[in-house]
Design a protein around this motif. Structure first.
Motif, short mmCIF file in Angstrom:
data_model
loop_
_atom_site.label_atom_id
_atom_site.label_comp_id
_atom_site.label_asym_id
_atom_site.label_seq_id
_atom_site.Cartn_x
_atom_site.Cartn_y
_atom_site.Cartn_z
N ALA A 246 0.82 -1.21 0.00
CA ALA A 246 0.00 0.00 0.00
C ALA A 246 0.86 1.26 0.00
O ALA A 246 0.60 2.20 -0.76
N VAL A 247 1.90 1.30 0.84
CA VAL A 247 2.76 2.49 0.95
C VAL A 247 3.52 2.73 -0.35
O VAL A 247 3.57 3.86 -0.87
N ILE A 248 4.11 1.68 -0.89
CA ILE A 248 4.92 1.82 -2.12
C ILE A 248 4.03 2.22 -3.30
O ILE A 248 4.34 3.15 -4.06
N ALA A 249 2.89 1.53 -3.45
CA ALA A 249 1.98 1.84 -4.56
C ALA A 249 1.41 3.25 -4.42
O ALA A 249 1.24 3.97 -5.42
N PHE A 250 1.13 3.67 -3.19
CA PHE A 250 0.61 5.03 -2.96
C PHE A 250 1.64 6.09 -3.35
O PHE A 250 1.30 7.10 -3.99
N ALA A 251 2.91 5.86 -2.99
CA ALA A 251 3.96 6.81 -3.34
C ALA A 251 4.08 6.95 -4.85
O ALA A 251 4.14 8.08 -5.39
N PHE A 252 4.10 5.84 -5.56
CA PHE A 252 4.17 5.87 -7.02
C PHE A 252 2.92 6.53 -7.61
O PHE A 252 2.99 7.29 -8.59
N PHE A 253 1.76 6.24 -7.00
CA PHE A 253 0.49 6.80 -7.47
C PHE A 253 0.50 8.33 -7.40
O PHE A 253 0.12 9.01 -8.36
N VAL A 254 0.95 8.88 -6.26
CA VAL A 254 0.97 10.33 -6.09
C VAL A 254 1.89 10.98 -7.12
O VAL A 254 1.50 11.96 -7.79
N VAL A 255 3.09 10.45 -7.28
CA VAL A 255 4.05 11.02 -8.24
C VAL A 255 3.48 10.95 -9.66
O VAL A 255 3.55 11.92 -10.43
N TRP A 256 2.91 9.80 -10.01
CA TRP A 256 2.39 9.61 -11.36
C TRP A 256 1.22 10.55 -11.65
O TRP A 256 1.17 11.20 -12.70
N GLU A 257 0.27 10.64 -10.72
CA GLU A 257 -0.92 11.44 -10.96
C GLU A 257 -0.61 12.94 -11.03
O GLU A 257 -1.28 13.68 -11.74
N LEU A 258 0.40 13.39 -10.29
CA LEU A 258 0.75 14.81 -10.31
C LEU A 258 1.50 15.20 -11.58
O LEU A 258 1.59 16.39 -11.92
N THR A 259 2.04 14.21 -12.29
CA THR A 259 2.80 14.51 -13.52
C THR A 259 2.08 14.06 -14.79
O THR A 259 2.51 14.40 -15.89
N GLU A 260 0.99 13.31 -14.65
CA GLU A 260 0.24 12.79 -15.80
C GLU A 260 -0.66 13.89 -16.38
O GLU A 260 -1.31 14.66 -15.65
N ALA A 261 -0.71 13.99 -17.71
CA ALA A 261 -1.51 15.01 -18.37
C ALA A 261 -3.01 14.79 -18.15
O ALA A 261 -3.79 15.74 -18.04
#
Length: 520
Positions: A246-261
């Motif tokens: 959960a922690v690892i996937a959440f960290a990747f999720f936040v980074v991805w969503e903030l940079t995704e168009a």
């Protein structure tokens, strides 16, 4: 943007407004009711399907996981499908999945049906806010929120009462079948009123990576929360693994969503002070409320001797003032700062939980009911001003995404609150039990006298007297543990007032009205 602003529907009037409000409210009530109606029916379901109660709890977990994943997708799905079509599809599929749940011959079939039910339920609550705001004139938008809040507040209380009564007097499939007539009426009324008021559809690219990460981290977190207590939390390898995922996937999720168009969840909303402050205050407050909503009936049943139905009825008075005062809140909100109303609501919640922290093991019915009545006053000023603050200043086309994300955080906090309260109660009970039994030794004249009285008056032998004494200590320890949590809840509600005042909402009639006029 220009294309979206070109489609502006006028507010509903007269009978259309009444029918539209009832349709949306029925759908919300049916949805929220299902988050708690199955809780007291797990023993009946497990026995009928020939599985253990531990396996039966997946009936709750499967719905919660699917629901938590789908709620934040509301904004993205609205862009691709249209808010009215999505709302209609949610209601119809919810009715079908409820029918499938009632017919389930095996646990796997029931779980699959509950996953479908939870997934299609997700967009229903955020879209209900959007449709209601768009249906009312600007000046009466807070009234729309008051109608919405009443159904959201009463349904979690009604769920255990209705579920317990149905399980005791009819049979467990009817806890799902009751959704069918309600859903059919809601769907027909929604189609009649809203079919020509849909939003503009945009074919945005699918954010597959973001969606995948969302499913992984939310699913892992929700299963961890639901199963943590049963598996003794972090002493279990399964729970540790779920937490890491959960922690690892959440960290990747936040980074991805903030940079995704074209993100599947618009996290940029948290850059807005009103959205962040309102969402956090609402979500933590809801987590405390929902945690206590589970804790109080559980304590009444396990330690005070109440039945499931009676414990549910103790919670029923919360609806009295919530229903009576919510429309009043909606009327005064446009003329005042919503932060004042929310502050009063949080102080009332603090008073309610402080009153509960004074309970004893011989608590009477009136002492149980009085704080619940008081809590209803706080409930009337809880959702309406905080939702108004959260959506304050947002353009209409961002309302579905903002409402979906805010509701997602609230629902997750409800699950976290439930898990924390149950675990904390166990730990506080064990601690108090150890402290109380420290004095239970032959060198303590009071203890020796108590054992002697049990033997002389009740005719017990020494072993039986010690057993009775231990039962009394266990009951008292559980009482002290539950009092601790009520007291802590009161303190947290007071502290949460600071979060309310970091926001700077626009006037309620302006921001809610802007949302209403631009929601399409």
């Amino acid at each position: 943007m220009a294309q979206q602003q070109a489609v502006v529907h006028p507010p509903l009037q007269g009978a259309q407004l009444v029918i539209g409000t009832i349709a949306v409210s029925l759908a919300v009530f049916m949805n929220v009711l299902d988050t708690s109606i199955a809780n007291v029916s797990i023993p009946s379901i497990s026995g009928d399907l020939g599985v253990s109660s531990d396996q039966g709890t997946w009936v709750i977990t499967s719905f919660a996981v699917a629901n938590a994943i789908s709620v934040p997708l509301t904004g993205w799905l609205t862009d691709r499908i249209g808010q009215v079509r999505l709302f209609m599809a949610s209601i119809i599929l919810f009715v079908i999945s409820s029918w499938m749940c009632g017919l389930a011959p095996t646990l796997p079939f029931l779980l699959a049906s509950r996953v479908l039910q939870g997934a299609v339920a997700g967009p229903m609550i955020p879209l209900s806010q959007t449709l209601l705001l768009a249906s009312y004139p600007r000046a009466k938008a807070p009234v729309a929120l008051s109608m919405w809040s009443m159904t959201t507040l009463i349904a979690p209380v009604a769920g255990p009462i209705l579920g317990g009564w149905i399980s005791d007097n009819i049979s467990w499939p009817w806890i799902f079948y009751v959704n069918i007539p309600v859903g059919i009426v809601a769907a027909l009324a929604t189609w009649a009123i809203f079919r020509n008021r849909d939003s503009v559809v945009k074919k945005a690219p699918i954010d597959g990576v973001g969606l995948g990460l969302l499913i992984v981290w939310v699913g892992s977190l929700q299963v961890m929360l639901d199963k943590g207590k049963d598996l003794d939390w972090f002493s279990s390898t399964t729970i540790v693994a779920l937490a890491l995922i959960a922690v690892i996937a959440f960290a990747f999720f936040v980074v991805w969503e903030l940079t995704e168009a074209h993100p599947v969840v618009d996290l940029s909303l948290f850059a807005r002070r009103n959205f962040t402050g309102g969402t956090i205050a609402l979500s933590i407050g809801y987590g405390l409320y929902f945690g206590n909503l589970v804790l109080l009936p559980l304590w009444l049943q396990t330690d005070i001797g109440y039945t499931a139905t009676d414990a549910g009825l103790v919670m029923a008075p919360v609806g009295v003032f919530a229903v009576l005062l919510s429309p009043l809140t909606g009327r005064i909100l446009p003329r005042t700062d919503p932060r004042y109303i929310a502050t009063v609501a949080f102080l009332v919640f603090a008073l309610c939980f402080w009153m509960r922290s004074r309970y004893t093991t011989d608590v009477d019915t009136w002492s149980l009911a009085l704080p619940t009545l008081v809590q209803g006053v706080g409930m009337a000023g809880f959702f309406i001003p905080l939702v108004s603050i959260t959506l304050s200043g947002l353009p209409g086309h961002r309302i579905p995404a903002a409402s979906g994300l805010s509701n997602f955080v609230r629902i997750m906090c409800g699950g976290i609150g439930t898990s924390i309260f149950q675990t904390a109660w166990d730990h506080r009970t064990i601690m108090h039990h150890a402290q109380l039994t420290e004095q239970a030794n032959s060198g303590n004249p009071t203890f020796a006298q108590s054992i002697q009285q049990m033997q002389n008056v009740a005719g017990l032998n020494e072993s039986q007297a010690h057993g009775l004494f231990n039962s009394m200590v266990t009951q008292q320890a559980a009482q002290l543990g539950v009092n601790d949590l009520f007291y802590i809840s009161a303190g947290i509600f007071v502290l949460l007032i600071g979060l309310i005042w970091i926001t700077r909402p626009e006037r309620a009639n302006a921001d809610a009205g802007a949302a209403a006029s631009a929601a399409h």
